[in-house]
Design an enzyme around this catalytic site. Structure first.
Site, PDB file in Angstrom:
ATOM      1  CB  ALA A 136      -0.924   0.001   1.219  1.00  0.00           C
ATOM      2  CB  CYS A 150      -1.998  -5.736   5.526  1.00  0.00           C
ATOM      3  SG  CYS A 150      -1.647  -4.018   5.990  1.00  0.00           S
ATOM      4  CE  LYS A 186       2.870 -10.478   0.627  1.00  0.00           C
ATOM      5  NZ  LYS A 186       3.058 -10.127   2.041  1.00  0.00           N
ATOM      6  CG  HIS A 226       6.145 -11.287   5.453  1.00  0.00           C
ATOM      7  ND1 HIS A 226       6.484 -10.141   4.777  1.00  0.00           N
ATOM      8  CD2 HIS A 226       6.905 -11.307   6.579  1.00  0.00           C
ATOM      9  CE1 HIS A 226       7.411  -9.485   5.466  1.00  0.00           C
ATOM     10  NE2 HIS A 226       7.678 -10.174   6.569  1.00  0.00           N
ATOM     11  CG  ASP A 229      13.957  -9.979   6.318  1.00  0.00           C
ATOM     12  OD1 ASP A 229      13.269  -8.940   6.214  1.00  0.00           O
ATOM     13  OD2 ASP A 229      14.208 -10.521   7.415  1.00  0.00           O
TER      14      ASP A 229
END
Length: 355
Positions: A27, A109, A148, A178, A211
């Site tokens: 975003a 998020c 995700k 993630h 990362d």
């Protein structure tokens, strides 16, 4: 892990990726100008900024810009966010009708304003709701749906593997993970054990995120997790060349030469022009301060002006009050040889295609 030429590239439904590198949806970052730039510099797939599932907000200026994919090559992947299954299904249909070829659901998020609305990574706390949302969205559209996630809400609730199995059963066609919990946000180091476990348990493509900021790190993550592709977010901020550099390393096992000074200038200048044109001068200038700050901070660019620290360069750029001044600043920065000495630049091209 170097790429195996005989191994097929991953596919999302009928859409086969051109390589194993994906620009993560972010975003306020992955707007159309940045997506186009990253595609041109080697991203095999790019994903839009998240679009709200609240239909009352679809006609705001922010949403209109986030829904703008004019001139972008396919497949066009749009991320939607929300906490209500029916609204997310409606949002998926709405975006499919506007040309989205892949719908991605945001359950990763960590931002408070998103999690406070029981969306983003907050959804990971309610596995029943996750299943309800995935079933609703997959059933609402004909295009492939991806997801995700993070590894869980917190260290005591690392349920990424269970969520992944729910996703595959619901018909999700690719999963990005993630390697942090929501509680970690972006602190500490990403872990890849959970991602490796998810990859070994699923048949659908799995993408590792978190990362990945260099060719060597990319190869190490692929080797450790066995994932099908890598999703790069913050590593691309101010360094859109990262995609072609990683792809070259994975294919050939050697480093690609860094971008020449002239190319750095053209890409930064072209990015500036694209932001001014896309948002209009006033808003484009403000957004450019963020992107150009990242460029100036990146060590891959070196110190553009040996006579001024990066902090001073950013402060000077942020004080500029017109689009023309921003462009002139970049021109002068790359031409400068000594304080007060600016050799003539070659003629500048204002189109992003010139980068």
């Amino acid at each position: 892990m170097l790429a195996n030429p005989s191994q097929a590239l991953p596919a999302i439904g009928k859409h086969r990726l051109t390589n194993r590198l994906i620009l993560a949806p972010m975003a306020g970052v992955t707007d159309r100008p940045f997506r186009q730039l990253c595609r041109r510099l080697g991203a095999g797939l790019v994903v839009s900024e998240m679009v709200t599932s609240d239909p009352s907000l679809w006609h705001t200026r922010k949403s209109r810009l986030r829904l703008d994919h004019c001139g972008e090559p396919g497949p066009r992947a749009v991320q939607i966010a929300g906490g209500d299954a029916a609204m997310l299904a409606q949002a998926a249909r709405f975006n499919e009708a506007r040309g989205a070829e892949i719908i991605d659901i945001n359950m990763g998020c960590p931002a408070k304003k998103v999690c406070n609305k029981a969306a983003g990574s907050a959804l990971l706390r309610d596995e029943r709701l996750v299943a309800e949302i995935l079933d609703a969205v997959v059933g609402a559209v004909k295009v492939p749906v991806t997801l995700k996630i993070r590894t869980g809400w917190c260290a005591e609730s690392n349920n990424g593997l269970r969520i992944a199995r729910i996703a595959e059963e619901a018909g999700i066609q690719a999963l990005a993970v993630h390697g942090r919990t929501r509680e970690q946000r972006y602190t500490g180091e990403a872990e890849y054990d959970t991602i490796a476990a998810i990859k070994s348990a699923l048949k659908i493509p799995v993408f590792a995120n978190g990362d990945i900021d260099s060719p060597v790190k990319a190869a190490a993550v692929m080797d450790y997790t066995g994932v099908d592709a890598l999703m790069i977010g913050r590593g691309a901020q101010g360094n859109p060349w990262i995609f072609r550099e990683i792809d070259h390393y994975l294919v050939h096992g050697e480093y690609l030469a860094p971008p020449a000074r002239t190319e750095q200038w053209r890409v930064m200048r072209g990015h500036l022009v694209a932001l001014h044109e896309f948002y209009g001068e006033h808003q484009g200038m403000r957004i450019a301060r963020k992107h150009l700050g990242w460029y100036l901070d990146r060590s891959c660019l070196g110190r553009l002006d040996k006579h001024a620290p990066k902090r001073a360069l950013r402060a000077c750029f942020n004080a500029l009050e017109s689009a023309r001044d921003q462009l002139h600043y970049i021109d002068e920065l790359f031409c400068r040889r000594a304080p007060g000495d600016c050799a003539p630049c070659e003629p500048a091209t204002d189109g992003i295609s010139a980068a």
